[in-house]
Design an enzyme around this catalytic site. Structure first.
Site, mmCIF file in Angstrom:
data_model
loop_
_atom_site.group_PDB
_atom_site.id
_atom_site.type_symbol
_atom_site.label_atom_id
_atom_site.label_comp_id
_atom_site.label_asym_id
_atom_site.label_seq_id
_atom_site.Cartn_x
_atom_site.Cartn_y
_atom_site.Cartn_z
ATOM 1 C CG MET A 152 8.701 23.549 -1.719
ATOM 2 S SD MET A 152 7.696 24.331 -3.068
ATOM 3 C CE MET A 152 6.724 25.409 -2.247
ATOM 4 C CE LYS A 194 -0.350 -0.356 5.117
ATOM 5 N NZ LYS A 194 -1.059 -0.573 6.080
ATOM 6 C CE1 TYR A 243 12.008 32.404 1.189
ATOM 7 C CE2 TYR A 243 12.400 30.047 1.381
ATOM 8 C CZ TYR A 243 11.925 31.052 0.652
ATOM 9 O OH TYR A 243 11.805 30.686 -0.597
HETATM 10 C C1 LIG Z 1 -0.410 -1.496 6.879
HETATM 11 C C2 LIG Z 1 -0.757 -2.853 7.446
HETATM 12 C C3 LIG Z 1 -0.136 -4.028 7.745
HETATM 13 C C4 LIG Z 1 1.410 -3.967 7.452
HETATM 14 O O1 LIG Z 1 1.892 -3.367 8.582
HETATM 15 P P1 LIG Z 1 3.485 -3.435 9.018
HETATM 16 O O2 LIG Z 1 3.518 -3.003 10.351
HETATM 17 O O3 LIG Z 1 4.204 -2.276 7.960
HETATM 18 O O4 LIG Z 1 4.145 -4.689 8.868
HETATM 19 C C5 LIG Z 1 -0.724 -5.021 8.215
HETATM 20 N N1 LIG Z 1 -2.046 -5.100 8.074
HETATM 21 C C6 LIG Z 1 -2.729 -4.192 8.173
HETATM 22 C C7 LIG Z 1 -4.208 -4.282 8.399
HETATM 23 C C8 LIG Z 1 -2.315 -2.823 7.569
HETATM 24 O O5 LIG Z 1 -3.233 -1.799 7.496
#
Ligand SMILES: *Cc1c(COP(=O)(O)O)cnc(C)c1O
Length: 752
Positions: free
Chosen positions: A696, A426, A647
């Site tokens: 930035m 993800k 800045y």
């Molecule tokens: C992101 C996520 C994981 C992975 O978690 P890590 O701590 O990165 O291993 C596992 N299960 C769910 C439901 C997640 O959202």
């Protein structure tokens, strides 16, 4: 397509059989992915190299197709209402239909062939002629026998001129196409090079192409070919039109000259030509050209590899090299294929060529050259092409595939045999780019991939990932894509479940894989214990779905011997058992993420979900950090006492200093709170803290006393400063750092 046949007429035409079914047929199809509504479609079950169209009859049927052309009698007998026309060879059947269709019309048909520029000339000519006539032209760059047949079937009673691109390579096929297409006019596009005589094999190739034109009344071609007939087009033709042409380069110039000459031949006047020409734009070729490092030009053609397309690309390289040296890197899956291409490569007298069978490696050294990178749509060649990219942003992420391989294998070694591994990709795979990582983790043997949103899953599928994909937050509006791209949604509420069922009924799906998310303590998405009974009853009566797994998520998996965690695990065990007991098939259970795998290994159930551990981002000793964030010094400056830096003059140096300007800023993910000495980078293994505010796109760091030069490598995250160190200084956690790396950072994959 807008055909006007009846099924009975086509049955008689293709197989000589009478049929009493006179349903109208408006289009033909051979690819179920492109069928949206199968009514009035005739499906040709073509035998491809990789798949046989007969295997897709069921899918076509589900999409509403009832009329088929098959080569095996009885292929449709289990589908009520389906009709089939049986022929010996379905491709020849389609060509027969095209031939018949062509003979119904007598408007001019312009056939285009050549080595390079066919699609460009076709599109540009269609743009010119289309300003005055109804033009039917080949869709996209379909130019095989199949493509020609489809182009012909686009002809209809309104068409005034047909333009068809032809790209077949054997004499036999070319003659067959000529007899089907019967072109009235011909265009031979650029061939070989304007600056030299043809090679022997090109002569042979030319005579194959010319076979298409035996019967045309007029032929157009580039003048350097010195053919003794037809109309030779030169780059100096059409002097009153060309000044309005926006594109540069001889190649574009010749192509547009041909298009103009043909358009003028068909009666377009000067005013019309002048009106259209400013609108002529380059086509997005499959072959991508970009500026490389070291003044190289990169021709990235990693879409397909075969003899004909290699010849085309080499020809294009020759035409565009402009005196640069020419190299080719050809990706082959095994060494036995090399000799197939050697003769062709030798013919083009390259300055060098290489066969690339290795995984990602960037040991090639080129400068001032044109480099053709050619191979199958394989991850590795595209990645290789990227390594030659001119890095206009000198700050980049380096992703160490070897470390990732280690981390995945190490994690597997902690698990019992048979426990499945889901790899979380993800949020662009924790910042590392999901397209590449998805493919790589698939190769490493991940059983599942996990994403947050459907759009992330679609991206993976579009990049060829085949592994099952679990989508954690599947929104109702995206269920259509779940079906289309085989993405398995997690179900977390009854309302969401019902709307999924509606979609599945609509799409006539059965046993569609789903996952059940249960709430055990996070108080986020998921079913609570009291809803489970209703859920089970709802699922049981829906043949549309089949439960693949049940999962929950730990709240503090990084805490050892946590009572709360143990409670979560016990609750999960109870709820999941209640569910599995109600179904006759195997359902997997999973609750551990990366930290959970380390601290609660015994609760691995049938699957675990590895996320940050893939990248070694959580500081676990046995895992290797896989992501480095690197840059170089843009400039060094001497600062006089009492000068301010950056800045708002937030820092004023009392003494003389040397500062380095690094091209990374908060827009790249270098948090602003790291300014004014709160953060820093490593240069030659020395810590250099920030001076003044983070901008930035830039930071200024103190390098007083160091012997360094402009262009010196800079480590932002790496072996001296881990993601964890960097996150702590940024007052956050590694996850946030990794998912804040900006898209503009080039991702470089290394495997050494
Ligand atoms: C992101 C996520 C994981 C992975 O978690 P890590 O701590 O990165 O291993 C596992 N299960 C769910 C439901 C997640 O959202």
């Amino acid at each position: 397509m807008n055909l006007d046949y009846s099924y009975s007429k086509l049955s008689l035409l293709l197989s000589g059989q009478n049929s009493s079914d006179s349903s109208p047929i408006r289009s033909v199809s051979f690819d179920t992915r492109k069928i949206t509504n199968g009514d009035h479609t005739l499906f040709f079950a073509l035998a491809g190299v990789f798949r046989d169209g007969h295997q897709f009859i069921e899918l076509a049927y589900k999409k509403g197709v009832r009329h088929f052309v098959v080569s095996t009698a009885g292929s449709t007998k289990s589908f009520p209402g389906a009709q089939e026309i049986v022929v010996n060879d379905t491709l020849l059947g389609l060509l027969d239909l095209a031939k018949h269709h062509r003979n119904r019309f007598n408007f001019p048909i312009i056939a285009i062939t050549g080595s390079n520029g066919k699609t460009t000339v076709k599109e540009w000519l269609a743009q010119f002629l289309g300003s005055q006539f109804q033009v039917s032209r080949s869709p996209k760059s379909y130019n095989s026998q199949l493509g020609v047949a489809l182009s012909i079937l686009e002809f209809n009673s309104k068409t005034e001129i047909g333009i068809v691109e032809v790209g077949v390579s054997t004499m036999e096929n070319m003659i067959r196409i000529r007899e089907i297409l019967k072109p009235t006019h011909g265009i031979l596009t650029s061939f070989g090079s304007a600056h030299r005589a043809l090679f022997d094999s090109e002569h042979e190739h030319l005579s194959t192409k010319m076979a298409l034109f035996n019967t045309v009344s007029e032929l157009f071609y580039p003048d350097h070919l010195n053919l003794d007939k037809g109309i030779a087009v030169s780059t100096d033709s059409n002097p009153e039109i060309i000044p309005h042409f926006k594109l540069t380069g001889d190649f574009n110039l010749m192509n547009v000259q041909i298009a103009i000459s043909v358009a003028a031949f068909f009666g377009l006047d000067k005013a019309k030509l002048q009106q259209v020409i400013p609108c002529i734009s380059p086509l997005a070729l499959r072959l991508e050209t970009f500026a490389g490092n070291n003044n190289n030009i990169i021709l990235n053609d990693t879409y397909s590899l075969d003899f004909e397309s290699l010849r085309n690309s080499l020809g294009y390289q020759l035409a565009t090299a402009k005196g640069k040296k020419r190299y080719a890197i050809i990706g082959v899956s095994d060494a036995s294929q090399q000799h197939t291409y050697e003769a062709l490569l030798n013919e083009f007298k390259l300055d060098g060529y290489y066969f690339h069978t290795q995984e990602v490696s960037s040991n090639y050294q080129f400068h001032d050259s044109s480099i053709l990178i050619k191979g199958d749509r394989e991850l590795k060649m595209g990645t290789l092409a990227n390594t030659f990219k001119e890095k206009n942003h000198q700050t980049y992420l380096e992703i160490d595939l070897k470390a990732i391989r280690h981390n995945v294998n190490y994690t597997k070694s902690l698990l019992s045999t048979g426990t499945k591994l889901l790899c979380m990709v993800k949020a662009s795979s924790y910042g590392s780019d999901a397209k590449t990582m998805g493919r790589f983790l698939e190769e490493l043997g991940g059983d599942y991939l996990g994403v947050a949103y459907v759009s992330e899953g679609v991206e993976l599928r579009k990049n060829g990932v085949l592994t099952p994909i679990l989508v954690m937050n599947a929104e109702e509006s995206t269920f259509g894509d779940c079906v289309k791209y085989s993405l398995e949604p997690a179900i977390f509420s009854l309302k969401q479940f019902e709307s999924l069922i509606k979609e599945l009924i609509l799409q006539e799906c059965a046993n569609f894989p789903i996952h059940i998310k249960v709430e055990t303590g996070m108080n986020r998405l998921g079913f609570v214990a009291s809803e489970i009974k209703t859920l089970i009853e709802s699922i049981k009566v829906q043949p549309e779905v089949s439960v693949k797994s049940i999962y929950s998520h730990l709240v503090e998996s990084d805490v050892l011997h946590s009572e709360f965690t143990q409670k979560q695990i016990n609750l999960f065990e109870a709820i999941s058992t209640e569910i599995t007991d109600n179904f006759p098939y195997q359902i997997d259970r999973h609750i551990l993420n990366s930290e959970g795998i380390k601290n609660y290994t015994e609760s691995q159930f049938e699957m675990v979900r590895l996320g940050i551990g893939i990248y070694g981002g959580n500081g676990t000793k046995q895992l290797r950090p896989a992501i480095s964030w690197l840059s170089t010094v843009s400039q060094l400056k001497e600062i006089q006492p009492h000068s301010s830096i950056g800045y708002n003059r937030s820092f004023i140096s009392e003494k003389k200093r040397t500062i380095a300007i690094i091209p990374v800023g908060y827009a790249d993910g270098f948090k602003r709170l790291l300014g004014n000495g709160n953060g820093g980078v490593f240069i030659q293994n020395n810590y250099c803290h920030t001076l003044g505010n983070v901008c930035m796109d830039m930071i200024m760091v103190d390098v007083t006393g160091l012997k360094i030069e402009e262009g010196e490598p800079v480590e932002i995250i790496g072996k001296n400063q881990t993601i964890l160190d960097f996150a702590q200084k940024s007052k956050t956690i590694p996850y946030e750092i990794m998912t804040s790396f900006s898209q503009r950072l080039h991702r470089m994959y290394v495997d050494q």
